[in-house]
Design a protein around this motif. Structure first.
Motif, PDB file in Angstrom:
ATOM      1  N   LEU A 159     -20.112   3.624  98.234  1.00  0.00           N
ATOM      2  CA  LEU A 159     -20.089   2.424  99.074  1.00  0.00           C
ATOM      3  C   LEU A 159     -19.443   2.683 100.412  1.00  0.00           C
ATOM      4  O   LEU A 159     -19.209   1.753 101.189  1.00  0.00           O
ATOM      5  CB  LEU A 159     -19.355   1.300  98.345  1.00  0.00           C
ATOM      6  CG  LEU A 159     -19.974   0.910  96.987  1.00  0.00           C
ATOM      7  CD1 LEU A 159     -19.200  -0.219  96.361  1.00  0.00           C
ATOM      8  CD2 LEU A 159     -21.431   0.531  97.151  1.00  0.00           C
ATOM      9  N   SER A 160     -19.091   3.906 100.712  1.00  0.00           N
ATOM     10  CA  SER A 160     -18.487   4.195 101.997  1.00  0.00           C
ATOM     11  C   SER A 160     -18.959   5.559 102.490  1.00  0.00           C
ATOM     12  O   SER A 160     -19.567   6.312 101.752  1.00  0.00           O
ATOM     13  CB  SER A 160     -16.971   4.179 101.895  1.00  0.00           C
ATOM     14  OG  SER A 160     -16.517   5.169 100.973  1.00  0.00           O
TER      15      SER A 160
ATOM     16  N   ALA B  28     -15.683   3.101  95.093  1.00  0.00           N
ATOM     17  CA  ALA B  28     -15.464   2.521  96.417  1.00  0.00           C
ATOM     18  C   ALA B  28     -15.159   3.546  97.485  1.00  0.00           C
ATOM     19  O   ALA B  28     -15.526   3.378  98.648  1.00  0.00           O
ATOM     20  CB  ALA B  28     -14.327   1.507  96.349  1.00  0.00           C
TER      21      ALA B  28
ATOM     22  N   ALA C 141     -13.641   2.400 101.011  1.00  0.00           N
ATOM     23  CA  ALA C 141     -13.857   0.955 101.139  1.00  0.00           C
ATOM     24  C   ALA C 141     -12.794   0.151 100.407  1.00  0.00           C
ATOM     25  O   ALA C 141     -12.492  -0.979 100.776  1.00  0.00           O
ATOM     26  CB  ALA C 141     -15.248   0.586 100.609  1.00  0.00           C
TER      27      ALA C 141
ATOM     28  N   VAL D 227     -10.837  -1.575  96.801  1.00  0.00           N
ATOM     29  CA  VAL D 227     -11.224  -2.472  95.711  1.00  0.00           C
ATOM     30  C   VAL D 227     -10.620  -3.848  95.916  1.00  0.00           C
ATOM     31  O   VAL D 227      -9.644  -4.017  96.648  1.00  0.00           O
ATOM     32  CB  VAL D 227     -10.789  -1.904  94.339  1.00  0.00           C
ATOM     33  CG1 VAL D 227     -11.442  -0.556  94.100  1.00  0.00           C
ATOM     34  CG2 VAL D 227      -9.277  -1.799  94.246  1.00  0.00           C
TER      35      VAL D 227
ATOM     36  N   GLU E  69     -12.231   2.306  92.013  1.00  0.00           N
ATOM     37  CA  GLU E  69     -11.716   3.121  93.117  1.00  0.00           C
ATOM     38  C   GLU E  69     -12.593   4.349  93.335  1.00  0.00           C
ATOM     39  O   GLU E  69     -12.826   4.765  94.482  1.00  0.00           O
ATOM     40  CB  GLU E  69     -10.279   3.520  92.846  1.00  0.00           C
ATOM     41  CG  GLU E  69      -9.296   2.360  92.991  1.00  0.00           C
ATOM     42  CD  GLU E  69      -7.878   2.713  92.588  1.00  0.00           C
ATOM     43  OE1 GLU E  69      -6.969   1.913  92.911  1.00  0.00           O
ATOM     44  OE2 GLU E  69      -7.678   3.759  91.935  1.00  0.00           O
TER      45      GLU E  69
ATOM     46  N   ARG F  84     -15.396  -4.234  99.909  1.00  0.00           N
ATOM     47  CA  ARG F  84     -14.622  -3.653  98.818  1.00  0.00           C
ATOM     48  C   ARG F  84     -15.349  -3.873  97.485  1.00  0.00           C
ATOM     49  O   ARG F  84     -16.034  -4.877  97.298  1.00  0.00           O
ATOM     50  CB  ARG F  84     -13.236  -4.281  98.760  1.00  0.00           C
ATOM     51  CG  ARG F  84     -12.391  -4.072 100.013  1.00  0.00           C
ATOM     52  CD  ARG F  84     -11.069  -4.804  99.906  1.00  0.00           C
ATOM     53  NE  ARG F  84     -11.283  -6.253  99.766  1.00  0.00           N
ATOM     54  CZ  ARG F  84     -10.305  -7.132  99.534  1.00  0.00           C
ATOM     55  NH1 ARG F  84      -9.052  -6.712  99.375  1.00  0.00           N
ATOM     56  NH2 ARG F  84     -10.581  -8.421  99.441  1.00  0.00           N
ATOM     57  N   VAL F  85     -15.159  -2.935  96.563  1.00  0.00           N
ATOM     58  CA  VAL F  85     -15.734  -3.088  95.227  1.00  0.00           C
ATOM     59  C   VAL F  85     -14.933  -4.126  94.453  1.00  0.00           C
ATOM     60  O   VAL F  85     -13.705  -4.049  94.371  1.00  0.00           O
ATOM     61  CB  VAL F  85     -15.731  -1.751  94.465  1.00  0.00           C
ATOM     62  CG1 VAL F  85     -16.193  -1.939  93.026  1.00  0.00           C
ATOM     63  CG2 VAL F  85     -16.635  -0.759  95.173  1.00  0.00           C
TER      64      VAL F  85
ATOM     65  N   ARG G 255     -19.744  -5.934  95.782  1.00  0.00           N
ATOM     66  CA  ARG G 255     -18.801  -5.853  96.896  1.00  0.00           C
ATOM     67  C   ARG G 255     -18.442  -7.248  97.393  1.00  0.00           C
ATOM     68  O   ARG G 255     -19.225  -8.189  97.256  1.00  0.00           O
ATOM     69  CB  ARG G 255     -19.413  -5.055  98.052  1.00  0.00           C
ATOM     70  CG  ARG G 255     -19.575  -3.589  97.758  1.00  0.00           C
ATOM     71  CD  ARG G 255     -20.287  -2.875  98.881  1.00  0.00           C
ATOM     72  NE  ARG G 255     -21.721  -3.142  98.839  1.00  0.00           N
ATOM     73  CZ  ARG G 255     -22.595  -2.658  99.730  1.00  0.00           C
ATOM     74  NH1 ARG G 255     -22.164  -1.917 100.735  1.00  0.00           N
ATOM     75  NH2 ARG G 255     -23.871  -2.931  99.613  1.00  0.00           N
TER      76      ARG G 255
END
Length: 285
Positions: A284-285, A224, A227, A229, A221, A170-171, A165
């Motif tokens: 991640l979110s 993520a 969050a 990319v 995507e 963001r990824v 991240r």
């Protein structure tokens, strides 16, 4: 087999045992020996760089699968030693020897088949000479070339996408994310090895991939969620991941893996996009 405690190898060991095979895993130490015994295999502890010792163990088997890797600069030397052992133990016997390669050897290619030219990145350029020696020996040999292997939260997707991240959460993409990855679930690729061993034929190269070839952006995507990319330049990816690794990840590769599927192998596990979105990888979110 070698690599019985590795990512692909441990899945393969479980499937071989479940299929009723007696498996001996060559391992480097007592901890690994305990793991393979717990999985139902026998363990042989020794120096896997010792060609003579490895050849003795190979000679007593009905077939051999080599999935182990050192993961460092010694990998080419290690593979050469294992191939020499296989040639000493198995040449002319008709017993199957299954060697592990990787799809990166084919370079950028939107329609990879086993007959595609080799255009490897520097990271895997050493494979060509080693694998030629496999096919030049009098071995009943198959060289399995897996795509990007995923599943159970592991493999390249877990380290390169799900966990990477930027400051905003963001990824990070690898480059702009437009490149495709040929992908395969670790349980599906293990099932292909079982198929190859049980057939006992000389199949040459065999691309192991599901036929699903998402872009890196699609994968990121999925990992993520809300969050988002973060694309970056290829040079930025090289600086972040190391030039050799990044150049392999930047390859644009697609395949249908028709030869493997013609053997009756059918990948059945969820696609990587689905795994990243709802499966074994952390969101991640």
């Amino acid at each position: 087999m070698t690599g019985g405690t590795g990512y692909i190898g441990s899945a393969l060991l479980d499937q071989l045992v479940a299929a009723g095979h007696t498996v001996t895993a060559l391992v480097r130490g007592d901890d690994a020996a305990g793991k393979v015994r717990k999985a139902g295999a026998e363990a042989a502890v020794g120096d896997l760089f010792d060609t003579g010792w490895v050849a003795e163990r190979f000679a007593s088997a009905d077939g051999v699968v080599h999935t182990a890797a050192t993961g460092d600069a010694r990998n080419a030397e290690f593979d050469r030693s294992v191939v020499r052992a296989a040639a000493q133990a198995l040449a002319g016997t008709g017993k199957p020897y299954v060697h592990t390669s990787g799809i990166w050897i084919y370079g950028d290619n939107a329609g990879i088949t086993e007959d595609s030219p080799f255009v490897p990145p520097a990271l895997t350029a050493w494979r060509g000479a080693v694998e030629r020696s496999v096919l030049d020996a009098d071995l009943t040999a198959t060289i399995v070339a897996p795509g990007v292997v995923y599943g159970h939260g592991g493999g390249i997707p877990g380290g390169v996408l799900a966990a990477q991240r930027d400051e905003a959460g963001r990824v990070r993409l690898v480059g702009d994310g437009s490149q495709h990855w040929a992908t395969v679930h670790v349980e599906d690729v293990a099932a292909l090895y079982v198929t190859v061993v049980e057939r006992g034929e000389r199949l040459g190269y065999l691309v192991a991939a599901s036929g699903v070839n998402p872009t890196v952006r699609e994968l990121a995507e999925a990992a993520a969620g809300a969050a988002g990319v973060a694309p970056e330049t290829a040079d930025a990816s090289r600086e972040r991941l190391g030039a050799l690794f990044a150049d392999a990840l930047l390859l644009d590769q697609q395949t249908a893996a028709a030869k493997a599927k013609a053997l009756g192998w059918t990948p059945v596990r969820p696609a990587l996009v689905e795994e990243l979105r709802t499966g074994s990888y952390p969101r991640l979110s």
